[in-house]
Scaffold this active site. Structure first.
Site: not given
Lengths: 277, 313
Positions: B104, B79, B33, B112, B116, B162, B6, B54
């Site tokens: 992620h 998401f 993030s 998390d 997530q 991540r 990322r 989103e």
């Protein structure tokens, strides 16, 4: 003087929309399926919009400075197809191919198959976000085109619409206008019974839109609303009070005519009424 | 030393901004993030914050793409994929030039917890026409994959980690879309090696470690990185089937729909006889350290090595 001009214009629109309504009924009859109710409720508004206000070149459908039309309530595409044929996007006999295999006139609009269709729609609730993206691009590029998004009242129940209602004022999109075909009718019943949106105008105003309410079958009111929307500094939300199935007595406000095509006999009767209406 | 993919993605976006004035970036309250901050600082007029919405972000990206922009819409993989119907119609069906960046990826995110962790994103997007799906393994591959994605006209989904990823490609590596990269080829190997291990994303370094462990135990195993998941490299599968006694796939994703499925489909459709062992998630994840979770859910080097040698009868 003004009154005379308006009277002439009203006569023209009456004549124009009679012809468009007949086209809608006939193409649905030949298709054997489709959505007459919501096509007949939106046609007066679209006819006025495309007549003088919508910037486009039917012979050059990808003209970069054209206004953008996002028919979010994609099932009303017979109305748009009738108008496009009228304006010369394609030959009128092609209307008879609606919903047939290989036709560019898909059951819901398809931009890959029919030049002049800006966005393929039909999954309700998505159009306003897409229209917003177009308006944001125009703003970034300092382009003068306006983006119009036609919404059904039933699709206002989709959460994505409210996300876009939140964001368009934040992005300062005076170049974006949503037109709500407020016919108070959806498949499972009246909008009020299924999931009441009222008081709709108050809700949209609270989201900081330029809200304009008018009679969606009154040509002068339609024209006035369009002009107000085009000169607004903030995004405009036009609430057009309409009648589902408008112009055909046995279809008006009849939920059964949301998604059912007329047979030959019904179509003949409908066209006869429209011609004398 | 490595870097989270990322982070490599975020750096590359900022670097490409000048050469690509049509490039715009969209965020849904996760820019810190998804690492789009560098782009935002350099090009504030081309950066749009949509808040936690989103589907509106993805739909707007489609509208921008229809007007000539190259929008990159970012959020956690979990998401983005929740808005599959918007991705289906506004991006895939409309063939809009939208780039979705899902960070992620998988249980590798650790603490998390399950909600997530993007674990079904590849499977879902792999069912959509017109998409290209990328999952680069390290900094070098990510920079090139992102640049390819921005140049390419058409929908792209890029899946990013991540966690930090060690460099697995040499200085001379050139990313080629649709092609796997062979990360390890055993020397003096028999005609058929014990296994070819296909890995993508988070578990790529674990696959390499497994090959080293196998070597010390006297087994030869090849390691192939799948930087593109759609379209999938059929030649790489054919080579693996020819050169190996079995194929092991390892992915930080549900076993259904991702890397393992892609390899299985090609093996079956081409009629190549080779046993296949798929490592991946068969359930949701949970909180914990990423490495602990890889151990618990069968993605660690030990598990991969075991999959390469265990009796399959």
């Amino acid at each position: 003087m003004m009154a005379t001009a308006n009277a002439e214009r009203r006569t023209d629109y009456k004549d124009l929309t009679r012809g468009l309504r007949v086209d809608i009924i006939r193409m649905l009859e030949k298709a054997g399926s489709g959505h007459p109710g919501g096509s007949l409720s939106i046609i007066d508004i679209l006819a006025v919009l495309y007549d003088k206000h919508f910037q486009h070149r039917p012979q050059e459908p990808n003209w970069p400075d054209r206004d953008r039309m996002v028919l979010s309530k994609g099932h009303a595409c017979p109305a748009l197809y009738a108008l496009m044929a009228h304006h010369g996007y394609f030959p009128k006999p092609q209307l008879d191919t609606l919903r047939k295999l290989g036709s560019p006139l898909q059951g819901h609009p398809d931009r890959m198959r029919l030049p002049g269709i800006e966005v393929s729609t039909g999954s309700l609730g998505q159009g306003l976000s897409i229209a917003q993206g177009m308006a944001m691009s125009a703003k970034m590029d300092a382009k003068g085109y306006h983006t119009w998004c036609v919404l059904g009242d039933g699709e206002m129940q989709e959460g994505q619409i409210w996300e876009a209602l939140m964001s368009a004022p934040k992005f300062g999109l005076g170049n974006l206008t949503a037109i709500l075909d407020f016919n108070n009718s959806q498949i499972d019943g009246s909008m009020e019974e299924v999931m009441n949106l009222n008081p709709i105008a108050d809700k949209i105003r609270a989201f900081h839109w330029n809200v304009i309410e008018f009679d969606g079958h009154d040509f002068e009111q339609i024209e006035a609303a369009i002009l107000k929307a085009k000169s607004s500094k903030i995004p405009s939300f036009l609430i057009a009070k309409t009648v589902k199935g408008k112009g055909v007595s046995f279809m008006e406000n009849q939920i059964g005519w949301h998604g059912k095509a007329p047979n030959k006999e019904e179509a003949d009767k409908a066209c006869e009424e429209i011609r004398h209406g | 030393m490595g870097k989270a993919t990322r982070a490599s993605f975020g750096e590359t976006l900022a670097a490409l901004g000048e050469k690509h004035p049509e490039l715009v970036v969209l965020d849904a309250d996760l820019g810190k993030s998804t690492q789009t901050g560098a782009f935002m600082k350099k090009y504030p007029d081309r950066y749009f914050e949509f808040g936690i919405a989103e589907q509106n972000m993805i739909g707007s990206a489609a509208g921008m793409a229809l007007c000539g922009k190259t929008p990159v819409a970012t959020s956690f993989a979990a998401f983005l994929i929740t808005r599959l119907e918007t991705i289906r119609v506004a991006v895939s069906y409309n063939r809009t030039n939208v780039k979705l960046a899902g960070t992620h990826a998988g249980i590798g995110i650790g603490d998390d917890g399950a909600s997530q962790m993007g674990l079904e994103d590849i499977g879902a997007i792999r069912s959509l026409p017109h998409f290209t799906i990328l999952q680069p393994a390290d900094h070098r591959e990510t920079c090139q994959a992102v640049e390819w994605m921005i140049r390419h006209k058409g929908p792209v989904y890029i899946r990013l980690t991540r966690q930090s990823m060690p460099d697995v490609h040499g200085d001379d590596y050139t990313f080629e879309v649709g092609k796997c990269s062979v990360l390890y080829e055993p020397e003096n190997a028999p005609a058929k090696v014990q296994a070819t291990i296909f890995a993508s994303g988070g578990p790529v370094p674990h696959a390499l470690k497994a090959a080293q462990d196998l070597k010390s135990r006297g087994f030869a195993a090849r390691v192939v990185n799948a930087g593109t998941l759609m379209p999938f490299d059929k030649d790489a599968v054919a080579a693996a089937a020819e050169k190996s006694q079995r194929i092991v796939t390892v992915e930080d994703h549900n076993v259904n729909g991702g890397l393992g499925s892609a390899v299985a489909e090609i093996l079956a459709e081409t009629g190549q006889a080779c046993r296949l062992v798929r490592l991946g998630l068969r359930d949701f994840g949970e909180s914990g350290e990423g490495e602990e979770l890889y151990e618990k859910y069968g993605l660690s080097a030990d598990h991969i090595a075991e999959a390469a040698v265990r009796n399959l009868d």
